[in-house]
Scaffold this motif. Sequence first.
Motif, PDB file in Angstrom:
ATOM      1  N   ALA A 103     -13.461  -5.825   6.063  1.00 21.90           N
ATOM      2  CA  ALA A 103     -12.365  -6.287   7.125  1.00 21.90           C
ATOM      3  C   ALA A 103     -11.370  -5.588   7.327  1.00 21.90           C
ATOM      4  CB  ALA A 103     -11.688  -7.871   6.328  1.00 21.90           C
ATOM      5  N   THR A 104     -10.861  -4.741   6.247  1.00 24.27           N
ATOM      6  CA  THR A 104      -9.937  -3.678   6.565  1.00 24.27           C
ATOM      7  C   THR A 104     -10.280  -2.288   5.512  1.00 24.27           C
ATOM      8  OG1 THR A 104      -8.220  -5.354   6.367  1.00 24.27           O
ATOM      9  CG2 THR A 104      -7.520  -3.269   6.273  1.00 24.27           C
ATOM     10  N   ILE A 105      -9.886  -1.249   6.133  1.00 23.53           N
ATOM     11  CA  ILE A 105      -9.843  -0.042   5.464  1.00 23.53           C
ATOM     12  C   ILE A 105      -8.616   0.716   5.569  1.00 23.53           C
ATOM     13  CG2 ILE A 105     -10.919   2.398   5.572  1.00 23.53           C
ATOM     14  CD1 ILE A 105     -13.440   1.203   7.280  1.00 23.53           C
ATOM     15  N   PHE A 106      -7.994   0.990   4.234  1.00 23.18           N
ATOM     16  CA  PHE A 106      -6.847   1.492   4.137  1.00 23.18           C
ATOM     17  C   PHE A 106      -7.059   3.025   3.942  1.00 23.18           C
ATOM     18  CE2 PHE A 106      -6.251  -2.816   2.934  1.00 23.18           C
ATOM     19  CZ  PHE A 106      -5.227  -3.112   3.660  1.00 23.18           C
ATOM     20  N   ILE A 107      -6.490   3.787   4.632  1.00 23.56           N
ATOM     21  CA  ILE A 107      -6.637   5.397   4.694  1.00 23.56           C
ATOM     22  C   ILE A 107      -5.238   5.844   3.969  1.00 23.56           C
ATOM     23  CG2 ILE A 107      -7.337   7.597   5.501  1.00 23.56           C
ATOM     24  CD1 ILE A 107      -8.902   5.704   7.451  1.00 23.56           C
ATOM     25  N   PHE A 108      -5.187   6.347   2.904  1.00 22.77           N
ATOM     26  CA  PHE A 108      -3.889   6.996   2.291  1.00 22.77           C
ATOM     27  C   PHE A 108      -3.496   8.450   2.720  1.00 22.77           C
ATOM     28  CE2 PHE A 108      -4.941   3.076  -0.036  1.00 22.77           C
ATOM     29  CZ  PHE A 108      -3.876   2.478  -0.282  1.00 22.77           C
ATOM     30  N   LEU A 109      -2.794   8.741   2.954  1.00 19.11           N
ATOM     31  CA  LEU A 109      -2.352  10.263   3.409  1.00 19.11           C
ATOM     32  C   LEU A 109      -1.488  10.960   2.769  1.00 19.11           C
ATOM     33  CD1 LEU A 109      -2.490   9.345   7.219  1.00 19.11           C
ATOM     34  CD2 LEU A 109      -4.507  10.360   5.867  1.00 19.11           C
ATOM     35  N   ASN A 110      -0.760  10.249   1.620  1.00 19.29           N
ATOM     36  CA  ASN A 110       0.248  11.203   0.975  1.00 19.29           C
ATOM     37  C   ASN A 110       0.177  10.876  -0.658  1.00 19.29           C
ATOM     38  OD1 ASN A 110       1.216   8.706   0.537  1.00 19.29           O
ATOM     39  ND2 ASN A 110       3.364   8.987   1.463  1.00 19.29           N
ATOM     40  N   GLY A 111      -0.865  10.397  -0.916  1.00 21.12           N
ATOM     41  CA  GLY A 111      -1.042  10.520  -2.575  1.00 21.12           C
ATOM     42  C   GLY A 111      -0.316   9.341  -3.204  1.00 21.12           C
ATOM     43  N   GLU A 112      -0.051   8.339  -2.519  1.00 11.95           N
ATOM     44  CA  GLU A 112       0.711   7.151  -3.183  1.00 11.95           C
ATOM     45  C   GLU A 112      -0.465   6.229  -4.156  1.00 11.95           C
ATOM     46  OE1 GLU A 112       1.338   3.558  -0.343  1.00 11.95           O
ATOM     47  OE2 GLU A 112       1.832   5.413   0.885  1.00 11.95           O
ATOM     48  N   ASP A 113      -0.026   5.458  -4.789  1.00 14.53           N
ATOM     49  CA  ASP A 113      -0.592   4.444  -5.676  1.00 14.53           C
ATOM     50  C   ASP A 113      -2.093   5.140  -6.255  1.00 14.53           C
ATOM     51  OD1 ASP A 113       0.882   2.613  -5.168  1.00 14.53           O
ATOM     52  OD2 ASP A 113      -0.096   2.017  -3.244  1.00 14.53           O
ATOM     53  N   ASP A 114      -1.862   6.242  -6.974  1.00 19.59           N
ATOM     54  CA  ASP A 114      -3.102   7.017  -7.320  1.00 19.59           C
ATOM     55  C   ASP A 114      -4.129   7.404  -6.415  1.00 19.59           C
ATOM     56  OD1 ASP A 114      -1.822   6.880  -9.876  1.00 19.59           O
ATOM     57  OD2 ASP A 114      -2.684   5.054 -10.231  1.00 19.59           O
ATOM     58  N   PHE A 115      -3.856   7.409  -5.500  1.00 20.40           N
ATOM     59  CA  PHE A 115      -4.870   7.927  -4.173  1.00 20.40           C
ATOM     60  C   PHE A 115      -4.836   9.216  -3.923  1.00 20.40           C
ATOM     61  CE2 PHE A 115      -5.299   3.301  -3.631  1.00 20.40           C
ATOM     62  CZ  PHE A 115      -6.378   3.239  -3.387  1.00 20.40           C
ATOM     63  N   THR A 116      -5.898   9.984  -3.924  1.00 18.05           N
ATOM     64  CA  THR A 116      -5.710  11.776  -3.459  1.00 18.05           C
ATOM     65  C   THR A 116      -5.722  11.386  -1.969  1.00 18.05           C
ATOM     66  OG1 THR A 116      -7.431  12.439  -5.088  1.00 18.05           O
ATOM     67  CG2 THR A 116      -7.110  13.544  -3.241  1.00 18.05           C
ATOM     68  N   PRO A 117      -4.784  12.146  -1.305  1.00 19.09           N
ATOM     69  CA  PRO A 117      -4.586  12.129   0.192  1.00 19.09           C
ATOM     70  C   PRO A 117      -6.075  12.393   0.792  1.00 19.09           C
ATOM     71  CG  PRO A 117      -2.725  13.464  -0.744  1.00 19.09           C
ATOM     72  CD  PRO A 117      -3.731  13.193  -1.998  1.00 19.09           C
ATOM     73  N   ALA A 118      -6.331  11.336   1.883  1.00 14.63           N
ATOM     74  CA  ALA A 118      -7.483  11.545   2.314  1.00 14.63           C
ATOM     75  C   ALA A 118      -7.574  12.758   3.359  1.00 14.63           C
ATOM     76  CB  ALA A 118      -7.858  10.265   3.405  1.00 14.63           C
ATOM     77  N   ASP A 119      -8.607  13.212   3.557  1.00  9.77           N
ATOM     78  CA  ASP A 119      -9.145  14.314   4.275  1.00  9.77           C
ATOM     79  C   ASP A 119      -9.625  13.862   5.635  1.00  9.77           C
ATOM     80  OD1 ASP A 119      -9.557  16.821   5.616  1.00  9.77           O
ATOM     81  OD2 ASP A 119     -10.886  17.586   3.768  1.00  9.77           O
ATOM     82  N   SER A 130      -9.862  15.914   8.333  1.00 13.71           N
ATOM     83  CA  SER A 130     -10.234  16.964   9.156  1.00 13.71           C
ATOM     84  C   SER A 130     -11.346  16.795  10.025  1.00 13.71           C
ATOM     85  CB  SER A 130     -10.102  18.471   8.495  1.00 13.71           C
ATOM     86  OG  SER A 130     -10.855  18.243   7.322  1.00 13.71           O
ATOM     87  N   ASP A 131     -12.558  16.276   9.510  1.00 17.07           N
ATOM     88  CA  ASP A 131     -13.767  16.086  10.221  1.00 17.07           C
ATOM     89  C   ASP A 131     -14.186  14.624  10.773  1.00 17.07           C
ATOM     90  OD1 ASP A 131     -14.694  18.603   9.406  1.00 17.07           O
ATOM     91  OD2 ASP A 131     -15.414  18.134   7.712  1.00 17.07           O
ATOM     92  N   SER A 132     -12.952  13.900  10.826  1.00 15.22           N
ATOM     93  CA  SER A 132     -12.803  12.556  11.413  1.00 15.22           C
ATOM     94  C   SER A 132     -12.706  12.431  13.094  1.00 15.22           C
ATOM     95  CB  SER A 132     -11.938  11.827  10.510  1.00 15.22           C
ATOM     96  OG  SER A 132     -11.445  10.665  11.203  1.00 15.22           O
ATOM     97  N   ASP A 133     -13.090  11.588  13.384  1.00 19.20           N
ATOM     98  CA  ASP A 133     -12.780  11.170  14.747  1.00 19.20           C
ATOM     99  C   ASP A 133     -11.406  10.306  14.941  1.00 19.20           C
ATOM    100  OD1 ASP A 133     -14.936  12.488  15.729  1.00 19.20           O
ATOM    101  OD2 ASP A 133     -16.296  10.793  15.939  1.00 19.20           O
ATOM    102  N   LEU A 134     -11.108   9.888  13.680  1.00 20.74           N
ATOM    103  CA  LEU A 134      -9.720   8.992  13.794  1.00 20.74           C
ATOM    104  C   LEU A 134      -8.412   9.745  14.416  1.00 20.74           C
ATOM    105  CD1 LEU A 134      -8.990   6.381  12.811  1.00 20.74           C
ATOM    106  CD2 LEU A 134      -8.303   7.296  10.617  1.00 20.74           C
TER     107      LEU A 134
END
Length: 133
Positions: free
Chosen positions: A50-66, A68-72
């Motif tokens: 239903a939902t995809i969350f993409i973290f960009l600044n390393g919050e909540d133990d997530f590595t910032p998503a890369d 660069s090869d995305s169409d987003l």
Amino acid sequence: SEELIDLLATHDVDVVYDYDRTYENIPDQYWASLLGLGVQMKFDEDQTLATIFIFLNGEDDFTPADLSDSDLLVFNTKADVRAYAQENGIETTEGEGEFLGVPHDWIRFDFPDHACHYDFGGGRLKKISLHTT
């Protein structure tokens, strides 16, 4: 889908079942977190993504998503998102506020069957969420 199952298996992801603990008639949901990729997925009670969350600044133990090869589409400011939407005839909804002490300043592209939500809390893009509607 087979691709999604392969992704979860490749990254040895645990899927967490979140049920209605307080009997508020809230639908069950499932969560899969790929911390090293900066991605979290939410599945509905039918186990449909239903939902995809993409973290960009390393919050909540997530590595910032890369991305660069995305169409987003990635934007530097909320004003940039608004301008892109106006140039391309995309409906938006926006708002700001604080939730649990965390500032949120967001804008969302609204499409008939999905939405793309940009969260600029703290003045920079920190999360992109893709939702089905």
